[in-house]
Design an enzyme around this catalytic site. Sequence first.
Site, PDB file in Angstrom:
ATOM      1  N   ARG A  53       0.842  -1.214   0.000  1.00  0.00           N
ATOM      2  CA  ARG A  53       0.000   0.000   0.000  1.00  0.00           C
ATOM      3  C   ARG A  53       0.872   1.258   0.000  1.00  0.00           C
ATOM      4  NH1 ARG A  53      -1.948   2.468   4.454  1.00  0.00           N
ATOM      5  NH2 ARG A  53      -2.028   0.560   5.671  1.00  0.00           N
ATOM      6  N   TYR A 106     -17.032  15.509 -15.515  1.00  0.00           N
ATOM      7  CA  TYR A 106     -17.482  14.121 -15.382  1.00  0.00           C
ATOM      8  C   TYR A 106     -18.421  14.042 -14.165  1.00  0.00           C
ATOM      9  CZ  TYR A 106     -17.364   9.318 -13.830  1.00  0.00           C
ATOM     10  OH  TYR A 106     -17.733   8.089 -13.374  1.00  0.00           O
ATOM     11  N   ASP A 178      -8.250  17.346 -15.368  1.00  0.00           N
ATOM     12  CA  ASP A 178      -8.593  15.958 -15.684  1.00  0.00           C
ATOM     13  C   ASP A 178      -8.399  15.800 -17.193  1.00  0.00           C
ATOM     14  OD1 ASP A 178      -9.835  13.574 -16.409  1.00  0.00           O
ATOM     15  OD2 ASP A 178     -11.326  13.696 -14.818  1.00  0.00           O
ATOM     16  N   LYS A 203      -9.581   4.264 -18.922  1.00  0.00           N
ATOM     17  CA  LYS A 203      -9.946   4.610 -20.293  1.00  0.00           C
ATOM     18  C   LYS A 203      -8.765   4.374 -21.243  1.00  0.00           C
ATOM     19  CE  LYS A 203     -13.882   5.818 -18.459  1.00  0.00           C
ATOM     20  NZ  LYS A 203     -13.648   6.154 -17.088  1.00  0.00           N
TER      21      LYS A 203
HETATM   22  N1  PLP Z   1     -12.686  11.497 -15.230  1.00  0.00           N
HETATM   23  C1  PLP Z   1     -13.326  11.314 -16.397  1.00  0.00           C
HETATM   24  C2  PLP Z   1     -13.234  12.361 -17.442  1.00  0.00           C
HETATM   25  C3  PLP Z   1     -14.078  10.156 -16.611  1.00  0.00           C
HETATM   26  O1  PLP Z   1     -14.721   9.976 -17.790  1.00  0.00           O
HETATM   27  C4  PLP Z   1     -14.152   9.173 -15.587  1.00  0.00           C
HETATM   28  C5  PLP Z   1     -14.948   7.927 -15.755  1.00  0.00           C
HETATM   29  O2  PLP Z   1     -15.776   7.818 -16.622  1.00  0.00           O
HETATM   30  C6  PLP Z   1     -13.481   9.418 -14.380  1.00  0.00           C
HETATM   31  C7  PLP Z   1     -12.744  10.574 -14.231  1.00  0.00           C
HETATM   32  C8  PLP Z   1     -13.543   8.423 -13.238  1.00  0.00           C
HETATM   33  O3  PLP Z   1     -12.742   7.334 -13.519  1.00  0.00           O
HETATM   34  P1  PLP Z   1     -13.003   5.848 -12.921  1.00  0.00           P
HETATM   35  O4  PLP Z   1     -14.279   5.367 -13.496  1.00  0.00           O
HETATM   36  O5  PLP Z   1     -11.785   5.101 -13.354  1.00  0.00           O
HETATM   37  O6  PLP Z   1     -13.082   6.013 -11.423  1.00  0.00           O
END
Ligand code: PLP
Length: 386
Positions: A53, A106, A178, A203
């Site tokens: 961890r 998101y 992000d 992704k």
């Molecule tokens: N940021 C964006 C732009 C996303 O599209 C997503 C998920 O769809 C996330 C963060 C969150 O990621 P996770 O689903 O791996 O927790």
Amino acid sequence: MDFRTRCARGTGVVDDVGHPLAPPIVTASTFAFSSQQEVESYYTGGRGWLYSRYGNPTVRAAERLLAELEGAQEAALFSSGMAATSTTVLSLVRSGERIAAQRELYGGTAGLFRDVLPRLGIETTWFALDEIAGLTPEGLEGCRLLWVESPTNPALRIVDLDAAARAAHAAGALAVVDGTFATPALQRPLALGCDVVVHSGTKYLGGHGDVTAGAVAGSRDLMSAIMATRRSLGGTLDPFAAFLLQRGMRTLAVRMESHERGASAVARALSGHPRVRRVLWPGLADHPDHALAGRQMAGFGGMVTFEVEGGAAGAERVHDRLRLFAKAASLGGVESLVSIPARMSHRGLPPEELERAGVTPGMLRLSVGLESPEDLVADLLEALGG
Ligand code: PLP
């Protein structure tokens, strides 16, 4: 030694593993020391490994690769994109400080900011993407972080990251981006002046739809605070997942080129189709942020959003008739995906919020995979026609 002892101690460790061209997967949750002196040197000099961890060689190898791709001093991996986001925020913002965030976020991030953080005394000031360049220190009063996302979901708008960094710094805040939809193959927020870049590694970084992961990169100072909080919150990445993420990142450059080639073919085939009202792909000259994307990014990405005639029923009809595009959430994998944002990622939002996010009932979002662009275009034309 007794047979039972030999079984129990049979870890079969090979000290000299040579120079494997794929990283070894070290699954151990704990690491042995040869003496208390070695334990001391771990604590004082940070050398060696103690507990997974806190840090693990397989996870570290993937972190080093991400840091290199982002041009960052340091990177840290997490068990999901949301673990990366929540740990970043809780490392950098204290109770009583605010976050400034763009509305087009998101949904999971927006939910964290809106529903969870206020319980910890952290409130969010919301603004629209088009307001970022004009944000003043007064508008960002009390804000420790400016949180932006580019490109956005599903309208694929582009944030001027240089302007966002300057606005944040003028107000004494940090700029966090992000960059999930772009990846470091297309966009390097740190080189544009931003302080931290966050990804859902689930992704494009993983790229095969078989790993859930998150990533953060930035300066050594900020990342050491983020890594310390990760120890406490515990959202570190598992070594198997880190191996898959690293394997994905090794083909990121060629995959992103291929995703983009497919997206370009799809966007151009949809543009001008009599049943299509609008196509949103930053590579098209009529996209509102085409020029900015051209300046700021090394490509336009593999996501395409389009709006069909006939509203919700029209979108459902095309969605259900598609055969090559899997009807699934998420994005960035080998196979192409389709979803109706109003009824999937943005489901349940009130009409005014849908409007603010640029989501209409007739909109479909495509994650263009690695299939032949001709086959994808044929599938779309078939689904739209007749
Ligand atoms: N940021 C964006 C732009 C996303 O599209 C997503 C998920 O769809 C996330 C963060 C969150 O990621 P996770 O689903 O791996 O927790």
